[in-house]
Design a protein around this motif. Structure first.
Motif, PDB file in Angstrom:
ATOM      1  N   VAL A 112       0.862  -1.177   0.000  1.00 17.14           N
ATOM      2  CA  VAL A 112       0.000   0.000   0.000  1.00 17.14           C
ATOM      3  C   VAL A 112       0.902   1.232   0.000  1.00 17.14           C
ATOM      4  O   VAL A 112       1.581   1.514   0.989  1.00 17.14           O
ATOM      5  N   PRO A 113       0.984   1.975  -1.092  1.00 16.47           N
ATOM      6  CA  PRO A 113       1.876   3.139  -1.144  1.00 16.47           C
ATOM      7  C   PRO A 113       1.381   4.267  -0.252  1.00 16.47           C
ATOM      8  O   PRO A 113       0.184   4.441  -0.041  1.00 16.47           O
ATOM      9  N   GLN A 114       2.320   5.047   0.250  1.00 10.23           N
ATOM     10  CA  GLN A 114       2.016   6.170   1.134  1.00 10.23           C
ATOM     11  C   GLN A 114       2.199   7.509   0.451  1.00 10.23           C
ATOM     12  O   GLN A 114       1.874   8.549   1.036  1.00 10.23           O
ATOM     13  N   GLN A 115       2.713   7.503  -0.778  1.00 10.26           N
ATOM     14  CA  GLN A 115       2.950   8.738  -1.518  1.00 10.26           C
ATOM     15  C   GLN A 115       2.591   8.528  -2.986  1.00 10.26           C
ATOM     16  O   GLN A 115       2.586   7.392  -3.475  1.00 10.26           O
ATOM     17  N   PRO A 116       2.316   9.610  -3.702  1.00  9.13           N
ATOM     18  CA  PRO A 116       2.077   9.484  -5.144  1.00  9.13           C
ATOM     19  C   PRO A 116       3.333   9.004  -5.867  1.00  9.13           C
ATOM     20  O   PRO A 116       4.461   9.247  -5.423  1.00  9.13           O
ATOM     21  N   ASN A 117       3.129   8.322  -6.965  1.00 13.54           N
ATOM     22  CA  ASN A 117       4.205   7.850  -7.835  1.00 13.54           C
ATOM     23  C   ASN A 117       5.134   6.845  -7.151  1.00 13.54           C
ATOM     24  O   ASN A 117       6.239   6.606  -7.638  1.00 13.54           O
ATOM     25  N   GLN A 118       4.697   6.258  -6.067  1.00  6.27           N
ATOM     26  CA  GLN A 118       5.473   5.169  -5.484  1.00  6.27           C
ATOM     27  C   GLN A 118       5.230   3.867  -6.243  1.00  6.27           C
ATOM     28  O   GLN A 118       6.174   3.194  -6.654  1.00  6.27           O
ATOM     29  N   VAL A 119       3.957   3.526  -6.407  1.00  8.76           N
ATOM     30  CA  VAL A 119       3.592   2.282  -7.088  1.00  8.76           C
ATOM     31  C   VAL A 119       2.456   2.582  -8.059  1.00  8.76           C
ATOM     32  O   VAL A 119       1.431   3.142  -7.668  1.00  8.76           O
ATOM     33  N   TRP A 120       2.675   2.203  -9.313  1.00  9.35           N
ATOM     34  CA  TRP A 120       1.607   2.219 -10.311  1.00  9.35           C
ATOM     35  C   TRP A 120       1.259   0.780 -10.660  1.00  9.35           C
ATOM     36  O   TRP A 120       2.092  -0.123 -10.548  1.00  9.35           O
ATOM     37  N   SER A 121       0.032   0.580 -11.087  1.00  5.82           N
ATOM     38  CA  SER A 121      -0.413  -0.732 -11.555  1.00  5.82           C
ATOM     39  C   SER A 121      -0.862  -0.613 -13.008  1.00  5.82           C
ATOM     40  O   SER A 121      -1.441   0.412 -13.403  1.00  5.82           O
ATOM     41  N   ALA A 122      -0.608  -1.651 -13.792  1.00  6.19           N
ATOM     42  CA  ALA A 122      -0.979  -1.645 -15.203  1.00  6.19           C
ATOM     43  C   ALA A 122      -1.510  -3.021 -15.592  1.00  6.19           C
ATOM     44  O   ALA A 122      -1.081  -4.045 -15.054  1.00  6.19           O
ATOM     45  N   ASP A 123      -2.444  -3.017 -16.549  1.00  7.65           N
ATOM     46  CA  ASP A 123      -3.033  -4.273 -16.997  1.00  7.65           C
ATOM     47  C   ASP A 123      -3.726  -4.047 -18.330  1.00  7.65           C
ATOM     48  O   ASP A 123      -3.989  -2.902 -18.731  1.00  7.65           O
ATOM     49  N   PHE A 124      -4.048  -5.150 -19.010  1.00  4.96           N
ATOM     50  CA  PHE A 124      -4.737  -5.112 -20.295  1.00  4.96           C
ATOM     51  C   PHE A 124      -6.167  -5.630 -20.139  1.00  4.96           C
ATOM     52  O   PHE A 124      -6.453  -6.460 -19.279  1.00  4.96           O
ATOM     53  N   MET A 125      -7.045  -5.135 -21.016  1.00  2.00           N
ATOM     54  CA  MET A 125      -8.399  -5.642 -21.125  1.00  2.00           C
ATOM     55  C   MET A 125      -8.737  -5.806 -22.607  1.00  2.00           C
ATOM     56  O   MET A 125      -8.086  -5.199 -23.467  1.00  2.00           O
ATOM     57  N   SER A 126      -9.759  -6.593 -22.894  1.00  2.00           N
ATOM     58  CA  SER A 126     -10.175  -6.830 -24.280  1.00  2.00           C
ATOM     59  C   SER A 126     -11.681  -6.693 -24.403  1.00  2.00           C
ATOM     60  O   SER A 126     -12.431  -6.985 -23.464  1.00  2.00           O
ATOM     61  N   ASP A 127     -12.110  -6.246 -25.571  1.00  2.00           N
ATOM     62  CA  ASP A 127     -13.534  -6.155 -25.873  1.00  2.00           C
ATOM     63  C   ASP A 127     -13.688  -6.157 -27.389  1.00  2.00           C
ATOM     64  O   ASP A 127     -12.687  -6.217 -28.118  1.00  2.00           O
ATOM     65  N   THR A 128     -14.921  -6.093 -27.883  1.00  2.00           N
ATOM     66  CA  THR A 128     -15.164  -6.130 -29.323  1.00  2.00           C
ATOM     67  C   THR A 128     -16.068  -4.974 -29.739  1.00  2.00           C
ATOM     68  O   THR A 128     -16.914  -4.521 -28.960  1.00  2.00           O
ATOM     69  N   LEU A 129     -15.873  -4.525 -30.974  1.00  2.00           N
ATOM     70  CA  LEU A 129     -16.761  -3.537 -31.562  1.00  2.00           C
ATOM     71  C   LEU A 129     -18.034  -4.228 -32.057  1.00  2.00           C
ATOM     72  O   LEU A 129     -18.146  -5.450 -32.047  1.00  2.00           O
ATOM     73  N   GLU A 183     -19.019   0.066 -16.193  1.00  2.00           N
ATOM     74  CA  GLU A 183     -19.536   1.400 -16.494  1.00  2.00           C
ATOM     75  C   GLU A 183     -19.323   1.830 -17.935  1.00  2.00           C
ATOM     76  O   GLU A 183     -19.976   2.781 -18.391  1.00  2.00           O
ATOM     77  N   ILE A 184     -18.423   1.137 -18.675  1.00  2.00           N
ATOM     78  CA  ILE A 184     -18.154   1.536 -20.054  1.00  2.00           C
ATOM     79  C   ILE A 184     -18.259   0.359 -21.015  1.00  2.00           C
ATOM     80  O   ILE A 184     -19.135   0.320 -21.883  1.00  2.00           O
ATOM     81  N   LEU A 185     -17.381  -0.614 -20.891  1.00  2.00           N
ATOM     82  CA  LEU A 185     -17.274  -1.661 -21.909  1.00  2.00           C
ATOM     83  C   LEU A 185     -18.542  -2.497 -22.023  1.00  2.00           C
ATOM     84  O   LEU A 185     -18.953  -2.869 -23.127  1.00  2.00           O
ATOM     85  N   SER A 186     -19.160  -2.826 -20.900  1.00  2.00           N
ATOM     86  CA  SER A 186     -20.376  -3.643 -20.932  1.00  2.00           C
ATOM     87  C   SER A 186     -21.640  -2.812 -21.098  1.00  2.00           C
ATOM     88  O   SER A 186     -22.714  -3.371 -21.289  1.00  2.00           O
ATOM     89  N   LEU A 187     -21.510  -1.492 -21.022  1.00  2.00           N
ATOM     90  CA  LEU A 187     -22.685  -0.627 -21.072  1.00  2.00           C
ATOM     91  C   LEU A 187     -22.990  -0.134 -22.474  1.00  2.00           C
ATOM     92  O   LEU A 187     -24.149   0.105 -22.812  1.00  2.00           O
ATOM     93  N   TYR A 188     -21.959  -0.002 -23.317  1.00  2.00           N
ATOM     94  CA  TYR A 188     -22.137   0.582 -24.641  1.00  2.00           C
ATOM     95  C   TYR A 188     -21.855  -0.448 -25.736  1.00  2.00           C
ATOM     96  O   TYR A 188     -21.089  -1.386 -25.534  1.00  2.00           O
ATOM     97  N   VAL A 189     -22.463  -0.221 -26.893  1.00  2.00           N
ATOM     98  CA  VAL A 189     -22.147  -0.964 -28.107  1.00  2.00           C
ATOM     99  C   VAL A 189     -21.377  -0.007 -29.006  1.00  2.00           C
ATOM    100  O   VAL A 189     -21.934   0.959 -29.524  1.00  2.00           O
ATOM    101  N   PHE A 190     -20.090  -0.255 -29.171  1.00  2.00           N
ATOM    102  CA  PHE A 190     -19.215   0.682 -29.874  1.00  2.00           C
ATOM    103  C   PHE A 190     -19.194   0.375 -31.365  1.00  2.00           C
ATOM    104  O   PHE A 190     -19.110  -0.774 -31.781  1.00  2.00           O
TER     105      PHE A 190
END
Length: 263
Positions: free
Chosen positions: A93-110, A208-215
């Motif tokens: 659990v970071p105590q300051q900004p820019n200590q730890v970032w998290s990144a990940d991928f997601m997939s969806d279809t048009l 709130e976005i990917l499952s809510l809209y048809v792009f």
């Protein structure tokens, strides 16, 4: 005809004999191999051949291998990539900004069925969404461009927490992160809870976005995501932040830090 057959090295009977189709000529071998592979689909040729010999079949191994190849059983099976063992650590659990970032991928279809990917980056300190890169393909070099843009806007983290995806393991990205002074912390394979902050963000983004809209297009995905990011960072309260938004939580931290330095 007799002289021609002797020159080629075959008998006249073989010349006049009508060749049988492979399914008829090797029918018994095909049937035996299919039955064996149904029960043991991971067995290779020699194990299969020895098993056939144990059941009483005396076919030559060359004939069995020819049929084995005709059935396309000799194709290399795709094996799971072996990953180095990761040390299991509790969630930092970071105590300051820019200590730890998290990144990940997601997939969806048009709407047309075309698949696209999103690359999400958040600051674990205040859950602020820093970037959502959207495209049909995102490589390790594309990640470098995203982080270079973030470095110009707000700097880079001390630690980047990711899974073991091929983009994060690519030589270009690893070399760039080392040169930039950003340590990559890989979670253990099959342990997404070790990257809980980004996993929780991904769930919110999908609901709130990917499952809510048809792009209809990627530009539509990018535009809707852009406005949603602003609301997420500035308007959406977080239970873990005391019902503050990421922007408000950062403002309070900056104000407290300034006050402590002045006193």
């Amino acid at each position: 005809m007799q002289q021609s057959c002797s020159c080629v090295g075959i008998s006249r009977a073989a010349f006049y004999r009508v060749p049988k189709p492979a399914t008829e000529r090797d029918g018994h071998v095909i049937e035996a191999l299919n039955k064996l592979m149904e029960r043991h689909p991971r067995w290779g040729f020699w194990k299969s051949f020895k098993a056939l010999r144990r059941t009483g079949h005396i076919w030559n191994h060359k004939r069995v291998y020819r049929v084995y190849c005709d059935l396309r059983l000799n194709l290399k099976r795709r094996a799971k990539k072996r990953l180095p063992k990761r040390i299991k650590r509790p969630l930092w659990v970071p105590q300051q900004p820019n200590q730890v970032w998290s990144a990940d991928f997601m997939s969806d279809t048009l709407y047309c069925g075309k698949t696209f990917r999103t690359f999400n980056v958040i600051d674990d300190f205040n859950r602020e969404c820093l970037a959502i890169e959207i495209d049909t393909s995102i490589t390790g070099r594309r990640l470098i461009r995203v982080f270079e843009r973030l470095r110009q806007e707000r700097g880079l983290p001390h630690v980047l927490r990711t899974d073991n995806g091929p983009e994060f393991l690519s030589g270009d990205f690893v070399a760039w992160a080392e040169a930039a002074g950003m340590m990559i912390h890989y979670i253990q394979p099959g342990e997404p809870n070790q990257n809980a902050y980004i996993e929780r963000f991904n769930r919110t983004y999908r609901e709130e976005i990917l499952s809510l809209y048809v792009f209809q297009s990627l530009s539509e995905v990018r535009e809707i995501t852009y406005w949603w990011m602003n609301d997420y960072n500035e308007l959406r309260p977080h239970d873990a932040l005391g019902d503050l938004t990421p922007a408000d939580y950062m403002t309070r931290y900056t104000r407290n830090s300034t006050y402590e330095m002045s006193t």
